[in-house]
Design a protein around this motif. Structure first.
Motif, short mmCIF file in Angstrom:
data_model
loop_
_atom_site.label_atom_id
_atom_site.label_comp_id
_atom_site.label_asym_id
_atom_site.label_seq_id
_atom_site.Cartn_x
_atom_site.Cartn_y
_atom_site.Cartn_z
N GLU A 37 0.73 -1.22 -0.08
CA GLU A 37 -0.06 -0.02 0.08
C GLU A 37 0.90 1.38 0.04
O GLU A 37 0.40 2.26 -0.72
N ALA A 46 -6.92 5.04 -2.33
CA ALA A 46 -7.14 3.78 -1.30
C ALA A 46 -8.26 4.13 -0.39
O ALA A 46 -8.83 4.93 -0.23
N GLY A 50 -6.94 -0.44 1.88
CA GLY A 50 -5.88 -0.29 1.19
C GLY A 50 -6.25 0.13 -0.74
O GLY A 50 -7.38 0.41 -0.49
#
Length: 301
Positions: A37, A46, A50
């Protein structure tokens, strides 16, 4: 194993590898590149868990274009995990069914995978690619099933791609199996020694006659014994071609065994699961092996 045979390796995950202690597992596997991420969110939006799969899968397409061949890349999706906050809402199920959000997230991921598959298929690389799609675990659905039962534990395994030979296309593997059988199966197909993967078995002999001379001589685990082990919140399960049993720790007893199961079959299954667990414990407690593993990965963060 694949690195020793010249493969470039990578792992991609839109989430944080600290989740569920994934970081220790992934780094100990020795991938050449690990993308998560913190790198991906610089390029893509995100959500709660994530970067969403509709961004990571196209990223994978571009990523493999620059990789040295041959390569082995793993991508872990996250859309079908709560809180199901995917940006492109796909609402197919409107009825107030149990796990409605999960089911819609599955529809979403299915559409993302379809787009990924067709884009991959148009690439010049397609004829050299084996695409493996599977799951880490099952999930509750409107189908009422006891989580301890084997039927609850079923997950998909799809092996496709331009590199799959004609003799395997449209084939179905009916053996009792689990994720641990995937590495020895793939290595056997590549004619690479799979004996390091002592927990799993090669699934290919079901398609190629077990007496065929085409079997990989480096595969020590192609015999007829098939099983699947799984853990529950309070015990573990053992599935074979003949039966399934579930051990309940709190009750210190075996439960959910099929009715009218011969005592000899049940006794044999109990011995199998006990032996398997003891081997796993002994392997885990192998201090020399643990020290060797830590030494090999001492340069990893």
């Amino acid at each position: 194993v694949l690195k020793k045979h010249g493969y470039t390796t990578a792992f991609i995950f839109g989430g944080d590898l600290n989740y569920g202690n994934l970081r220790a597992c992934i780094f100990s596997a020795g991938f050449d590149s690990i993308i998560e991420e913190k790198q991906l969110k610089r390029m893509y939006p995100a959500g709660a868990l994530g970067v969403h799969d509709e961004f990571t899968l196209p990223y994978l397409i571009n990523f493999i274009k620059g990789l040295k061949k041959p390569f082995f890349v793993v991508l872990l999706t996250l859309s079908t995990h709560s809180p199901y906050d995917m940006p492109s809402k796909v609402i197919r199920i409107k009825d107030e069914l149990p796990e409605k959000d999960y089911l819609n997230s599955a529809v979403y991921l299915d559409s993302i995978l379809a787009n990924f598959y067709y884009k991959l298929k148009r690439m010049p690389l397609w004829d050299t690619i084996a695409l493996i799609i599977t799951s880490d675990h099952s999930h509750t659905t409107p189908c009422t099933r006891d989580p301890a039962y084997p039927s609850y534990r079923r997950i998909p395994l799809l092996i496709t791609g331009g590199a799959i030979s004609d003799e395997f296309r449209s084939s179905k593997i009916n053996k009792k199996s689990s994720q641990v059988d995937i590495p020895p199966t793939i290595l056997s197909a590549l004619s690479i020694n799979n004996t390091d993967f002592l927990w799993g078995r090669d699934l290919l002999p079901e398609i190629i006659d077990s007496s065929s001379s085409n079997q990989n001589e480096n595969s020590h685990n192609t015999g007829p014994i098939t099983f699947a082990f799984y853990s529950t919140s309070n015990g573990c399960g053992w599935i074979t071609d003949n039966c399934f049993i579930i051990y309940d720790i709190s009750a210190n007893s075996y439960v959910y065994a099929p009715e009218n199961l011969p005592e000899t079959t049940l006794t044999h299954a109990r011995k199998e699961i006990t032996t398997y667990l003891q081997i796993v414990i002994d392997y885990f407690n192998d201090t020399k092996r643990t020290e060797k593993l830590l030494s090999e990965n001492s340069d990893k963060p």
